[in-house]
Design a protein around this motif. Structure first.
Motif, PDB file in Angstrom:
ATOM      1  N   THR A 216       1.003  -1.055  -0.039  1.00 55.81           N
ATOM      2  CA  THR A 216       0.040   0.024   0.088  1.00 55.81           C
ATOM      3  C   THR A 216       0.850   1.389   0.001  1.00 55.81           C
ATOM      4  N   TYR A 217       0.677   2.064  -1.086  1.00 55.52           N
ATOM      5  CA  TYR A 217       1.417   3.238  -0.813  1.00 55.52           C
ATOM      6  C   TYR A 217       0.340   4.500  -0.610  1.00 55.52           C
ATOM      7  N   ARG A 218       0.776   5.168   0.186  1.00 52.13           N
ATOM      8  CA  ARG A 218      -0.108   6.348   0.797  1.00 52.13           C
ATOM      9  C   ARG A 218       0.790   7.592   0.283  1.00 52.13           C
TER      10      ARG A 218
ATOM     11  N   GLU B 111      -4.319   6.989  -1.808  1.00 52.23           N
ATOM     12  CA  GLU B 111      -3.748   5.888  -1.542  1.00 52.23           C
ATOM     13  C   GLU B 111      -3.991   4.979  -2.575  1.00 52.23           C
ATOM     14  N   TRP B 112      -2.845   4.070  -2.759  1.00 54.47           N
ATOM     15  CA  TRP B 112      -2.912   3.067  -3.909  1.00 54.47           C
ATOM     16  C   TRP B 112      -2.403   1.708  -3.436  1.00 54.47           C
ATOM     17  N   GLN B 113      -2.831   0.662  -4.066  1.00 50.94           N
ATOM     18  CA  GLN B 113      -2.331  -0.630  -3.923  1.00 50.94           C
ATOM     19  C   GLN B 113      -1.670  -1.054  -5.372  1.00 50.94           C
TER      20      GLN B 113
END
Length: 583
Positions: free
Chosen positions: A276-278, A287-289
């Motif tokens: 997870t990239y916040r 936020e991305w997965q």
């Protein structure tokens, strides 16, 4: 001039060398930034001229004023093993690597503090300790053990060892070392004059020191650049960037700890494992997965929040997030001349010098050879840690990304030596730190024995039963520190808190002199003031923030004043007799 007076002159000279660093930091016009042979004047002074002058001064004073009470062989390792523990060396390396404004000054303090303890004329007095001082020194011992275990579990975590396994391994080795028998010495030797260590301490300490210095030498020879050459290169860079051969660029790395990265320019990161990239942008949160192979574009001002275990890759030629803005900012940060930085250096100096005096204890006179060897060992280890920090900034400024602050610099071999050889060198460094920690535990057992023994001058056997409590106490401290190290904590704060308490409650009252009763009053005031200020840290006004962070700045003077004031009060005649005879 008496021996004590000459040794006091030596202590004043060492303090003068520390004062010189503060003068260079605060002098108008920033003369410390002037370059001599391409290296800043402040760096020349703090990491070369002053350290060499300090060691030379100690040697001269020892020759002119030898200690009246010497300990047999093994004393050199005992004198410095309790001080030059892995966490102290890591503190020096990490401050230099990160470009901290106080880095060179802290390195000088770490070197000078044990040298002051070697020359301390007050250490030869036969004053009885008190329960409060003994408890404060014991707390300092516990904090040193805890801080070192926090570092060691992080260092071994860099090579994939689980935290609990590393903690148990380090504590078990330290327990085995602390269980080594004491060497009795000559017939009739007392707890004050017998050699406190056998060959075990010397072997552990010298082996650990050699392993650490060998790993630094391998790094230097592989890079084929001198420390001052590496410093000049870093200081001349317009920005600290990811090199094309950096592992963050070629194969990527896995974050060992939760991380927040702040970007000052456009950057593209590539995920190498699902995570997870916040991203915190000005005014919004996204936020991305991301899956392996997917990329994320970031802009200047963005903050990227990642969990431990995420594996990613950065772009070559881009600035390292979190690193100083440029080489000049690393070598001579503008905040170095701020009064707040000087106050912090002064506070750390008081903490470390007081802690070194507390660990040295009373009556630990060394032979001339012991003083020369001990001061040389301290110089070699501190310079080795300095070189590690400089080489880290030179070759791998991104080492600290996703890694514990103190442990990151010990992973430098993987960035310098490719493949399995680099990983083996990291294991060698970690093993050397284990040996140094085991030697530290063995030396600290003697510190505990002195604190609990409350030795009386001329008393040959009255302290032996209490001295024997040092073994069980050390076992208890190591087990407790091992359990506590399972949860991450700031090793630097733990170390400075313990040393500061010992300096406030044990050293400051002793320096005030007078009788046992006045020293007890001073110890009580110092301990209560230290604990109270530490508890009120967040509630103090901004101008008193440094006192909350380093309570020793106020607690030690208060303890000294209380002991002096207590000494002026009228006392019964029998109390004077007790103080004169140490009974």
């Amino acid at each position: 001039m008496s021996i004590a007076a000459r040794r006091r002159v030596g202590v004043v000279g060492l303090l003068g060398l520390l004062a010189g660093a503060l003068v260079l930091m605060l002098a108008p016009g920033n003369p410390g930034a002037l370059r001599l042979a391409g290296v800043g004047l402040f760096w020349w002074y703090a990491v070369l001229a002053a350290p060499l002058a300090a060691v030379l001064l100690v040697a001269v004073v020892q020759r002119l004023a030898p200690s009246a009470e010497s300990i047999p062989g093994g004393s050199a390792a005992l004198a410095v093993a309790a001080w030059t523990s892995p966490v102290v060396l890591a503190l020096v390396g990490a401050r230099i690597f990160s470009g901290a404004a106080d880095g060179p000054a802290i390195a000088l303090v770490v070197l000078v503090a044990p040298l002051i303890a070697l020359l301390d004329p007050v250490a030869g007095r036969g004053a009885r300790s008190n329960l409060v001082a003994a408890l404060a020194i014991s707390a300092g011992v516990g904090s040193i053990l805890w801080a070192n275990l926090l570092l060691l579990v992080d260092v071994w975590g860099l090579v994939g060892l689980p935290r609990w396994v590393a903690s148990i391994m380090a504590a078990a080795l330290a327990l085995l070392s602390a269980a080594l028998p004491r060497r009795g010495g000559a017939v009739g030797a007392t707890p004050r004059t017998r050699a406190p260590s056998g060959p075990g301490l010397t072997l552990l300490y010298h082996g650990g020191a050699l392993g650490f210095l060998v790993s630094v030498a391998v790094i230097a020879s592989t890079l084929a650049v001198s420390p001052w050459g590496a410093w000049r290169d870093v200081a001349s860079r317009p920005a600290l960037t990811f090199g094309a051969r950096n592992t963050w660029v070629t194969e990527g790395r896995t974050l060992a700890a939760p991380t927040v990265l702040e970007f000052t320019e456009a950057h593209r990161v590539t995920a190498l494992s699902p995570a997870t990239y916040r991203v915190v942008e000005p005014g919004r949160f996204r936020e991305w997965q991301l899956r392996a192979g997917e990329s994320l574009a970031l802009r200047a001002g963005d903050r990227l929040v990642l969990d431990a275990g995420a594996r990613l890759r950065f772009e070559a030629g881009k600035r390292v997030p979190g690193a100083p803005a440029s080489g000049v900012a690393w070598a001579d940060p503008p905040e170095r001349g701020a009064s707040s930085t000087a106050a912090a250096v002064l506070a750390v100096a008081v903490t470390l010098i007081g802690g070194a005096l507390a660990l040295a204890g009373p009556g630990r006179g060394l032979s001339g050879r012991g003083v020369y060897t001990g001061s040389g060992l301290v110089l070699a280890l501190v310079l080795g840690a300095l070189h590690l920090g400089v080489y880290g900034a030179y070759e791998a400024p991104g080492l600290s990304i996703g890694a514990p602050a103190l442990a990151a610099v010990f992973e430098l071999p993987t960035a310098v030596v490719p493949g399995a050889a680099g990983r083996a060198l990291v294991v060698l460094s970690a093993t050397a730190l284990l040996a140094l920690f085991s030697a530290t535990a063995l030396a600290l057992r003697d510190v505990l024995g002195r604190a609990m023994g409350a030795a009386r001058r001329g008393d040959a056997g009255g302290t032996a039963p209490r001295h024997e409590l040092a073994g069980p106490a050390m076992t208890t401290f190591l087990v407790a520190a091992s359990v506590a190290s399972l949860w991450p904590a700031d090793a630097t704060r733990v170390l400075l808190a313990g040393l500061g308490l010992a300096a406030s409650a044990a050293v400051a009252p002793r320096l005030a002199g007078h009788g046992a009763g006045s020293r007890l009053v001073g110890s009580l005031v110092g301990a209560l003031a230290f604990v109270g200020l530490a508890a009120l840290d967040r509630h103090l006004p901004a101008w008193a923030g440094v006192v909350g962070t380093y309570p020793v700045l106020a607690a030690a003077p208060l303890a000294w004043l209380a002991a002096r004031a207590g000494g002026r009060l009228p006392r019964p005649r029998d109390a004077d007799t007790i103080d004169r005879h140490g009974q």
